[in-house]
Design a protein around this motif. Structure first.
Motif, mmCIF file in Angstrom:
data_model
loop_
_atom_site.group_PDB
_atom_site.id
_atom_site.type_symbol
_atom_site.label_atom_id
_atom_site.label_comp_id
_atom_site.label_asym_id
_atom_site.label_seq_id
_atom_site.Cartn_x
_atom_site.Cartn_y
_atom_site.Cartn_z
ATOM 1 N N GLU A 117 0.630 -1.342 -0.017
ATOM 2 C CA GLU A 117 -0.097 -0.013 0.077
ATOM 3 C C GLU A 117 0.663 1.215 -0.112
ATOM 4 N N ASN A 118 2.048 1.135 0.778
ATOM 5 C CA ASN A 118 2.937 2.388 0.785
ATOM 6 C C ASN A 118 3.325 2.665 -0.576
ATOM 7 N N TYR A 119 3.873 1.561 -1.333
ATOM 8 C CA TYR A 119 4.569 1.870 -2.542
ATOM 9 C C TYR A 119 3.552 2.167 -3.488
ATOM 10 N N VAL A 120 2.359 1.964 -3.639
ATOM 11 C CA VAL A 120 1.262 2.283 -4.419
ATOM 12 C C VAL A 120 0.759 3.699 -4.213
ATOM 13 N N VAL A 121 0.609 4.023 -2.994
ATOM 14 C CA VAL A 121 0.129 5.434 -2.799
ATOM 15 C C VAL A 121 1.267 6.567 -2.907
ATOM 16 N N ASN A 122 2.416 6.171 -2.616
ATOM 17 C CA ASN A 122 3.494 7.050 -2.970
ATOM 18 C C ASN A 122 3.473 7.195 -4.583
ATOM 19 N N ALA A 123 3.548 6.181 -5.189
ATOM 20 C CA ALA A 123 3.778 6.016 -6.570
ATOM 21 C C ALA A 123 2.972 6.802 -7.168
ATOM 22 N N ILE A 124 1.465 6.650 -6.931
ATOM 23 C CA ILE A 124 0.487 7.477 -7.556
ATOM 24 C C ILE A 124 0.788 8.847 -7.314
ATOM 25 N N TRP A 125 0.900 9.413 -5.937
ATOM 26 C CA TRP A 125 1.013 10.677 -5.756
ATOM 27 C C TRP A 125 2.021 11.491 -6.343
ATOM 28 N N ASN A 126 3.232 10.833 -6.562
ATOM 29 C CA ASN A 126 4.530 11.416 -7.351
ATOM 30 C C ASN A 126 4.439 11.409 -8.881
ATOM 31 N N ARG A 127 3.783 10.548 -9.346
ATOM 32 C CA ARG A 127 3.519 10.558 -10.693
ATOM 33 C C ARG A 127 2.537 11.423 -11.293
ATOM 34 N N LEU A 128 1.482 11.533 -10.346
ATOM 35 C CA LEU A 128 0.476 12.649 -10.802
ATOM 36 C C LEU A 128 1.052 13.934 -10.857
ATOM 37 N N ALA A 129 2.043 14.404 -9.944
ATOM 38 C CA ALA A 129 2.607 15.721 -10.049
ATOM 39 C C ALA A 129 1.866 16.886 -10.279
ATOM 40 N N MET A 130 0.799 16.851 -9.518
ATOM 41 C CA MET A 130 -0.008 17.937 -9.288
ATOM 42 C C MET A 130 -0.158 18.665 -7.996
ATOM 43 N N ASP A 131 0.564 19.585 -7.715
ATOM 44 C CA ASP A 131 0.613 20.007 -6.126
ATOM 45 C C ASP A 131 -0.557 20.721 -5.863
ATOM 46 N N ASP A 132 -1.511 21.067 -6.729
ATOM 47 C CA ASP A 132 -2.950 21.719 -6.289
ATOM 48 C C ASP A 132 -3.906 20.608 -5.945
ATOM 49 N N VAL A 133 -3.563 19.591 -6.007
ATOM 50 C CA VAL A 133 -4.407 18.421 -5.862
ATOM 51 C C VAL A 133 -4.226 17.804 -4.520
ATOM 52 N N LYS A 134 -5.187 17.629 -3.683
ATOM 53 C CA LYS A 134 -4.873 17.252 -2.255
ATOM 54 C C LYS A 134 -5.160 15.610 -2.028
ATOM 55 N N PRO A 135 -4.327 14.950 -1.740
ATOM 56 C CA PRO A 135 -4.304 13.566 -1.510
ATOM 57 C C PRO A 135 -4.707 13.165 0.125
ATOM 58 N N VAL A 136 -5.575 12.442 0.162
ATOM 59 C CA VAL A 136 -5.979 11.950 1.639
ATOM 60 C C VAL A 136 -5.918 10.500 1.610
ATOM 61 N N THR A 137 -5.092 10.225 2.838
ATOM 62 C CA THR A 137 -4.984 8.705 2.907
ATOM 63 C C THR A 137 -5.882 8.041 4.094
ATOM 64 N N GLN A 138 -6.086 6.742 3.904
ATOM 65 C CA GLN A 138 -6.997 6.251 4.949
ATOM 66 C C GLN A 138 -8.226 7.183 5.298
ATOM 67 N N GLN A 139 -8.703 7.363 3.974
ATOM 68 C CA GLN A 139 -10.123 8.374 4.129
ATOM 69 C C GLN A 139 -11.087 7.279 4.891
ATOM 70 N N LEU A 140 -11.663 7.766 6.048
ATOM 71 C CA LEU A 140 -12.632 7.210 6.881
ATOM 72 C C LEU A 140 -13.998 7.147 6.123
ATOM 73 N N VAL A 141 -14.750 5.990 6.013
ATOM 74 C CA VAL A 141 -15.983 5.981 5.504
ATOM 75 C C VAL A 141 -16.840 5.280 6.413
ATOM 76 N N LEU A 142 -18.118 5.489 6.693
ATOM 77 C CA LEU A 142 -19.006 5.128 7.709
ATOM 78 C C LEU A 142 -20.008 4.099 6.737
ATOM 79 N N TRP A 143 -20.325 3.038 7.221
ATOM 80 C CA TRP A 143 -21.025 2.034 6.442
ATOM 81 C C TRP A 143 -22.476 2.248 7.063
ATOM 82 N N PRO A 144 -23.637 1.949 6.513
ATOM 83 C CA PRO A 144 -24.975 2.385 7.053
ATOM 84 C C PRO A 144 -25.186 1.448 8.394
ATOM 85 N N ASP A 145 -24.378 0.323 8.214
ATOM 86 C CA ASP A 145 -24.538 -0.611 9.442
ATOM 87 C C ASP A 145 -23.772 -0.310 10.596
ATOM 88 N N GLY A 146 -22.940 0.845 10.672
ATOM 89 C CA GLY A 146 -22.129 1.311 11.718
ATOM 90 C C GLY A 146 -20.667 0.966 11.612
#
Length: 309
Positions: free
Chosen positions: A23-52
């Motif tokens: 995961e560390n390799y993929v996340v950092n590779a995508i961010w660096n290859r995207l090369a857009m410093d006005d785009v915000k990356p959020v890691t481990q974005q919390l998402v809440l399921w309807p069942d809690g």
């Protein structure tokens, strides 16, 4: 935003995948290859399921409503469960943003060449969506690692749970709501005098400090927000908190800003979590309960004449 602020955010955000090598390799590779410093990356974005339950998107780009999941070998054995999970994430994020969420996947169980092609394909799709939004004037550049609440609410007419904007002090939140100029407040539950101009005693403002690790952080007061954000449970670890005058008070309505730390910036702040009404105590009678009845609340920028009763 200063370069130091952005660098600090990126260092903390992109290092949240430690001990997860793929995961560390993929996340950092995508961010660096995207090369857009006005785009915000959020890691481990919390998402809440309807069942809690809770899920986390490995890498999320809120400006494009695109998330990237790193699929390790065990994912091949649970394709159906992952598919259902993705549908749930789509539904939840659509409720927050009012538009569709798209999930991309990098399967790291293949060869090096396959993984690299998959990463490059994700980058191409993310870049294409961002450019589409730029052309359609639907893209807001990432300029602040730490959102300035004064600038954010300068032209808005309401606070919303979707804002996720922090207020450093209680007075800052009250002044934003009321157009007032209070310097300081010590209480965490009260009716600001300026608010009585519009609402009388209908509303109180409430600034609970959420429990950390299940433990109270304010004089024994343990305040917990439910996973879906619709309930708050309150009790004191040192005393019985059952209301002596009855089980719930429907007139106890609170405009609520809960204090907690941002998981990336680590900054403590009060965030609007909704308008809550007191309902019945918990089933065992040991906790007060509050149910969210509104997710937005209007902002008043100028004083008005006192109401007539």
């Amino acid at each position: 935003m200063s370069g130091a602020d952005k660098l600090g955010y990126l260092i903390r955000a992109l290092s949240r995948t430690k001990r997860k090598d793929y995961e560390n390799y993929v996340v950092n590779a995508i961010w660096n290859r995207l090369a857009m410093d006005d785009v915000k990356p959020v890691t481990q974005q919390l998402v809440l399921w309807p069942d809690g339950r809770r899920s986390f998107v490995d890498l999320y780009f809120p400006q494009a409503m695109i998330g990237v999941e790193c699929d390790e070998a065990y994912h091949q054995r649970q394709r159906e469960r992952d598919r259902e999970r993705e549908i749930t994430i789509t539904d939840v994020l659509r409720q927050i943003r009012g538009e569709d969420y798209r999930a991309l996947h990098v399967d790291v169980s293949g060869s090096y060449e396959q993984v690299e092609r998959s990463i490059d394909d994700c980058v191409r799709r993310i870049r294409a969506e961002i450019e589409r939004r730029r052309q359609a004037n639907e893209f807001t550049p990432w300029t602040e690692a730490y959102v300035d609440y004064k600038e954010f609410y300068k032209t808005r007419d309401a606070v919303s749970v979707a804002d996720d904007v922090g207020f450093p002090r209680i007075a800052d939140a009250v002044n934003t709501l009321c157009g007032s100029e209070y310097k300081i407040f010590q209480e965490s539950w009260f009716v600001p005098s300026v608010m009585r101009q519009w609402y009388g005693d209908r509303y109180r403002v409430w600034f609970p400090k959420l429990a950390i690790g299940g433990k109270a952080v304010a004089n024994g007061w343990n305040n917990r927000l439910s996973d879906d954000g619709t309930y708050i449970y309150e009790y004191n670890e040192d005393a019985d908190l059952v209301d002596p005058v009855g089980d719930g008070d429907p007139n106890d309505i609170r405009i609520t800003f809960a204090k907690s730390a941002d998981p990336v910036t680590r900054i403590q702040a009060y965030r609007f979590v909704g308008v809550f009404r007191r309902i019945s105590n918990s089933e065992d009678g040991t906790r007060k309960r509050y149910q969210r009845i509104e997710t937005v609340f209007p902002i008043h920028r100028t004083p008005c004449l006192p109401i007539h009763r």
